[in-house]
Each structure stands twice: as structure tokens, then as C-alpha cells.
Write a protein that holds these residues in place. Structure first.
Motif, short mmCIF file in Angstrom:
data_model
loop_
_atom_site.label_atom_id
_atom_site.label_comp_id
_atom_site.label_asym_id
_atom_site.label_seq_id
_atom_site.Cartn_x
_atom_site.Cartn_y
_atom_site.Cartn_z
N LYS A 72 0.84 -1.21 0.00
CA LYS A 72 0.00 0.00 0.00
C LYS A 72 0.87 1.25 0.00
O LYS A 72 0.57 2.22 -0.69
CB LYS A 72 -0.92 0.01 1.22
N ARG A 73 1.95 1.23 0.77
CA ARG A 73 2.85 2.37 0.82
C ARG A 73 3.53 2.58 -0.52
O ARG A 73 3.62 3.71 -1.01
CB ARG A 73 3.90 2.16 1.92
N ALA A 74 3.98 1.50 -1.15
CA ALA A 74 4.62 1.61 -2.46
C ALA A 74 3.64 2.13 -3.51
O ALA A 74 4.00 2.95 -4.35
CB ALA A 74 5.19 0.26 -2.88
N LEU A 75 2.40 1.66 -3.47
CA LEU A 75 1.39 2.12 -4.41
C LEU A 75 1.09 3.60 -4.20
O LEU A 75 0.94 4.35 -5.17
CB LEU A 75 0.12 1.29 -4.27
N ALA A 76 1.00 4.04 -2.97
CA ALA A 76 0.75 5.45 -2.68
C ALA A 76 1.90 6.31 -3.20
O ALA A 76 1.67 7.40 -3.74
CB ALA A 76 0.56 5.65 -1.19
N GLU A 77 3.14 5.85 -3.06
CA GLU A 77 4.28 6.60 -3.57
C GLU A 77 4.24 6.68 -5.09
O GLU A 77 4.53 7.73 -5.67
CB GLU A 77 5.59 5.96 -3.12
N LEU A 78 3.89 5.60 -5.76
CA LEU A 78 3.77 5.61 -7.21
C LEU A 78 2.68 6.57 -7.68
O LEU A 78 2.86 7.32 -8.64
CB LEU A 78 3.47 4.21 -7.75
N GLU A 79 1.55 6.54 -7.00
CA GLU A 79 0.45 7.43 -7.36
C GLU A 79 0.83 8.89 -7.12
O GLU A 79 0.42 9.77 -7.87
CB GLU A 79 -0.82 7.07 -6.60
N ALA A 80 1.60 9.15 -6.08
CA ALA A 80 2.01 10.52 -5.79
C ALA A 80 2.99 11.04 -6.84
O ALA A 80 3.03 12.24 -7.10
CB ALA A 80 2.64 10.58 -4.40
N ARG A 81 3.78 10.17 -7.45
CA ARG A 81 4.76 10.59 -8.45
C ARG A 81 4.16 10.80 -9.83
O ARG A 81 4.79 11.43 -10.67
CB ARG A 81 5.87 9.54 -8.56
N GLN A 82 2.98 10.28 -10.07
CA GLN A 82 2.36 10.43 -11.38
C GLN A 82 1.94 11.87 -11.61
O GLN A 82 1.47 12.53 -10.69
CB GLN A 82 1.12 9.54 -11.51
N PRO A 83 2.10 12.35 -12.84
CA PRO A 83 1.61 13.71 -13.13
C PRO A 83 0.08 13.73 -13.05
O PRO A 83 -0.58 12.74 -13.39
CB PRO A 83 2.10 13.98 -14.55
N LYS A 84 -0.42 14.83 -12.59
CA LYS A 84 -1.89 14.97 -12.47
C LYS A 84 -2.48 15.20 -13.84
O LYS A 84 -1.97 15.99 -14.63
CB LYS A 84 -2.24 16.13 -11.54
N ARG A 85 -3.57 14.55 -14.13
CA ARG A 85 -4.25 14.72 -15.42
C ARG A 85 -5.43 15.66 -15.23
O ARG A 85 -6.16 15.56 -14.25
CB ARG A 85 -4.74 13.38 -15.94
N SER A 86 -5.59 16.53 -16.19
CA SER A 86 -6.75 17.40 -16.12
C SER A 86 -7.89 16.77 -16.93
O SER A 86 -7.66 16.02 -17.87
CB SER A 86 -6.42 18.79 -16.68
N SER A 87 -9.09 17.11 -16.57
CA SER A 87 -10.23 16.54 -17.27
C SER A 87 -10.53 17.30 -18.55
O SER A 87 -11.28 16.84 -19.39
CB SER A 87 -11.46 16.54 -16.36
N ARG A 88 -9.92 18.50 -18.72
CA ARG A 88 -10.13 19.28 -19.95
C ARG A 88 -9.09 18.91 -20.99
O ARG A 88 -7.97 18.59 -20.68
CB ARG A 88 -10.02 20.77 -19.65
N ARG A 89 -9.50 19.03 -22.28
CA ARG A 89 -8.55 18.79 -23.38
C ARG A 89 -8.40 20.01 -24.20
O ARG A 89 -9.12 20.77 -24.52
CB ARG A 89 -9.02 17.62 -24.24
#
Length: 52
Positions: free
Chosen positions: A35-52
Motif C-alpha cells: 500500500k505504501r509503495a502504491l501510494a508513492e507511485l500514485e504521488a509521483r504520477q503527473p496529475k491529469r486534467s479533465s479538460r482537453r
């Protein structure tokens, strides 16, 4: 009747409890680490915006 087998039976049950308890403890620790490793991976991902 079970007097001569009692030490073997008790030792067998004790070994079973130790092994199953160890596996359960391993699973709990591994779950927390994953769970800790998954949270770290998710935190490192760039945030995606819902607009294009």
C-alpha cells in the motif's frame, strides 16, 4: 491412551500455530508495504486534467 503420543501432538499443534501465525504476520506486513509503495507511485504520477 495418548500419553506416549501427547508430546508429539502438542509439538505438532504448536508448530502449526507458529507457521500459520508467521504467514499471517508476513501477509499483514507485506500488505502495508505494498500500500505504501502504491501510494508513492500514485504521488509521483503527473496529475491529469479533465479538460482537453
Amino acid at each position: 491412551m495418548f500419553d506416549q503420543y501427547a508430546p508429539f501432538i502438542i509439538a505438532s499443534y504448536a508448530a502449526f500455530v507458529v507457521v500459520i501465525g508467521g504467514l499471517g504476520l508476513y501477509l499483514l506486513i507485506d500488505q502495508r508495504l505494498q500500500k505504501r509503495a502504491l501510494a508513492e507511485l500514485e504521488a509521483r504520477q503527473p496529475k491529469r486534467s479533465s479538460r482537453r
